[in-house]
Design a protein around this motif. Structure first.
Motif, PDB file in Angstrom:
ATOM      1  N   LEU A 152      47.943  -0.217 -24.552  1.00  0.00           N
ATOM      2  CA  LEU A 152      47.632   1.355 -25.152  1.00  0.00           C
ATOM      3  C   LEU A 152      48.004   1.157 -26.184  1.00  0.00           C
ATOM      4  N   PRO A 153      49.320  -0.249 -26.709  1.00  0.00           N
ATOM      5  CA  PRO A 153      49.116  -0.299 -28.228  1.00  0.00           C
ATOM      6  C   PRO A 153      47.905  -0.925 -29.191  1.00  0.00           C
ATOM      7  N   PHE A 154      47.076  -1.156 -28.492  1.00  0.00           N
ATOM      8  CA  PHE A 154      45.893  -2.303 -28.551  1.00  0.00           C
ATOM      9  C   PHE A 154      44.963  -1.652 -28.729  1.00  0.00           C
ATOM     10  N   LEU A 155      44.712  -0.522 -27.851  1.00  0.00           N
ATOM     11  CA  LEU A 155      43.767   0.681 -27.841  1.00  0.00           C
ATOM     12  C   LEU A 155      43.622   1.581 -29.076  1.00  0.00           C
ATOM     13  N   ALA A 156      44.952   1.768 -28.874  1.00  0.00           N
ATOM     14  CA  ALA A 156      45.360   2.559 -30.663  1.00  0.00           C
ATOM     15  C   ALA A 156      45.488   2.853 -32.050  1.00  0.00           C
ATOM     16  N   VAL A 157      46.088   1.636 -32.181  1.00  0.00           N
ATOM     17  CA  VAL A 157      45.774   0.563 -33.749  1.00  0.00           C
ATOM     18  C   VAL A 157      44.633   0.012 -33.771  1.00  0.00           C
ATOM     19  N   PHE A 158      43.626  -0.323 -32.951  1.00  0.00           N
ATOM     20  CA  PHE A 158      42.275  -0.720 -33.024  1.00  0.00           C
ATOM     21  C   PHE A 158      41.186   0.725 -33.212  1.00  0.00           C
ATOM     22  N   PHE A 159      41.641   1.888 -32.220  1.00  0.00           N
ATOM     23  CA  PHE A 159      40.227   2.718 -32.551  1.00  0.00           C
ATOM     24  C   PHE A 159      41.262   3.294 -33.695  1.00  0.00           C
ATOM     25  N   LEU A 160      42.102   4.191 -33.862  1.00  0.00           N
ATOM     26  CA  LEU A 160      42.692   5.155 -34.715  1.00  0.00           C
ATOM     27  C   LEU A 160      43.360   4.395 -36.157  1.00  0.00           C
ATOM     28  N   THR A 161      43.465   2.834 -36.590  1.00  0.00           N
ATOM     29  CA  THR A 161      43.671   2.521 -37.007  1.00  0.00           C
ATOM     30  C   THR A 161      45.538   3.064 -37.161  1.00  0.00           C
ATOM     31  N   ASN A 162      46.568   2.411 -38.357  1.00  0.00           N
ATOM     32  CA  ASN A 162      47.339   2.975 -38.660  1.00  0.00           C
ATOM     33  C   ASN A 162      47.416   3.774 -39.684  1.00  0.00           C
ATOM     34  N   PRO A 163      47.751   5.095 -39.983  1.00  0.00           N
ATOM     35  CA  PRO A 163      49.070   5.241 -39.018  1.00  0.00           C
ATOM     36  C   PRO A 163      48.629   6.601 -37.810  1.00  0.00           C
ATOM     37  N   MET A 164      47.271   6.884 -38.026  1.00  0.00           N
ATOM     38  CA  MET A 164      46.969   7.734 -36.495  1.00  0.00           C
ATOM     39  C   MET A 164      47.017   7.096 -35.379  1.00  0.00           C
ATOM     40  N   ALA A 165      47.630   6.014 -34.774  1.00  0.00           N
ATOM     41  CA  ALA A 165      47.374   5.098 -33.996  1.00  0.00           C
ATOM     42  C   ALA A 165      48.477   5.689 -32.851  1.00  0.00           C
ATOM     43  N   TYR A 166      49.729   6.348 -33.997  1.00  0.00           N
ATOM     44  CA  TYR A 166      50.868   6.559 -32.883  1.00  0.00           C
ATOM     45  C   TYR A 166      50.572   7.851 -32.014  1.00  0.00           C
ATOM     46  N   THR A 167      49.778   8.954 -32.613  1.00  0.00           N
ATOM     47  CA  THR A 167      49.337  10.026 -32.172  1.00  0.00           C
ATOM     48  C   THR A 167      48.764   9.556 -30.584  1.00  0.00           C
ATOM     49  N   PHE A 168      48.354   8.050 -29.812  1.00  0.00           N
ATOM     50  CA  PHE A 168      48.251   8.124 -28.646  1.00  0.00           C
ATOM     51  C   PHE A 168      49.650   8.159 -27.449  1.00  0.00           C
ATOM     52  N   GLY A 169      50.502   8.372 -28.033  1.00  0.00           N
ATOM     53  CA  GLY A 169      51.900   8.679 -27.331  1.00  0.00           C
ATOM     54  C   GLY A 169      51.448  10.123 -27.199  1.00  0.00           C
ATOM     55  N   THR A 170      50.643  10.383 -26.865  1.00  0.00           N
ATOM     56  CA  THR A 170      50.597  11.887 -26.351  1.00  0.00           C
ATOM     57  C   THR A 170      49.557  11.985 -25.128  1.00  0.00           C
ATOM     58  N   PHE A 171      49.457  10.638 -24.379  1.00  0.00           N
ATOM     59  CA  PHE A 171      49.215  10.283 -23.351  1.00  0.00           C
ATOM     60  C   PHE A 171      50.765   9.457 -22.379  1.00  0.00           C
ATOM     61  N   LEU A 172      51.322  10.103 -23.320  1.00  0.00           N
ATOM     62  CA  LEU A 172      52.875   9.782 -22.203  1.00  0.00           C
ATOM     63  C   LEU A 172      53.994  10.046 -21.964  1.00  0.00           C
ATOM     64  N   GLU A 173      54.522   9.730 -21.081  1.00  0.00           N
ATOM     65  CA  GLU A 173      55.807  11.386 -20.233  1.00  0.00           C
ATOM     66  C   GLU A 173      57.303  10.836 -21.954  1.00  0.00           C
ATOM     67  N   GLU A 174      57.581  11.834 -22.022  1.00  0.00           N
ATOM     68  CA  GLU A 174      58.364  12.287 -23.743  1.00  0.00           C
ATOM     69  C   GLU A 174      59.307  10.346 -23.009  1.00  0.00           C
ATOM     70  N   LYS A 175      59.517   9.879 -22.059  1.00  0.00           N
ATOM     71  CA  LYS A 175      60.465   9.078 -21.942  1.00  0.00           C
ATOM     72  C   LYS A 175      59.959   7.611 -22.831  1.00  0.00           C
TER      73      LYS A 175
END
Length: 179
Positions: free
Chosen positions: A74-97
């Motif tokens: 997931l971090p690999f896909l996030a930083v590869f496709f969305l780059t920094n700093p947008m990659a952190y938005t992939f966290g929306t696919f996760l539970e809060e914890k």
């Protein structure tokens, strides 16, 4: 008086020399890395559009499914496709914890990828290029270094994800917060 004038002239030459050196670096970027980054970004967004944004998001949801892929794929896909700093938005696919640990993994992965994927964090490229120059001067392979750095980065982000998840759960229990 002549000594003071000579010192002022030398200071002026040094001062303008500093900006000339900066200009030389800028020209090097404009004729070197910037066109490469632009073409890479265009190619990446083309791939995302061809694959479909829904499919990319589906892959992200799949990667969020277990602890191994949550803190590597997931971090690999996030930083590869969305780059920094947008990659952190992939966290929306996760539970809060799981969000703090994902963020820790993703933010730790934007540097080890620069040798192979400079589009991920171009603002920090000068750090990698400095290290790569040292590798070149030693007569070692920059490509091997880039691959090893990426693999070491995957191990590190996995460990950081697990440790941060454990810390998050520990602190939540300690404070009586139900996750």
């Amino acid at each position: 008086m002549q000594g003071v004038l000579d010192a002022l002239a030398a200071a002026g030459e040094w001062f303008i020399g500093l900006f000339r050196a900066g200009g030389d670096v800028l020209v090097g970027f404009v004729t070197g890395i910037i066109p490469t980054l632009l073409v890479l970004l265009v190619a990446l967004y083309t791939i995302i559009n061809l694959i479909g944004e829904e499919r990319v998001q589906g892959a992200a949801r799949f990667a969020a499914g277990n602890i191994l892929t949550r803190y590597t794929l997931l971090p690999f896909l996030a930083v590869f496709f969305l780059t920094n700093p947008m990659a952190y938005t992939f966290g929306t696919f996760l539970e809060e914890k799981y969000k703090p640990a994902f963020y820790d993994s993703a933010v730790s992965f934007v540097h080890p990828t620069l040798g192979l994927f400079p589009h991920i964090n171009p603002a920090e490229l000068f750090v990698y290029l400095g290290v790569a120059e040292g590798i070149r001067q030693l007569g070692l392979s920059e490509s091997e270094f880039a691959v090893r750095l990426l693999l070491a980065g995957l191990v590190v982000i996995f460990i950081r994800g697990i440790v941060t998840q454990w810390i998050t759960f520990f602190l939540a229990r300690r404070q009586g917060i139900e996750l």
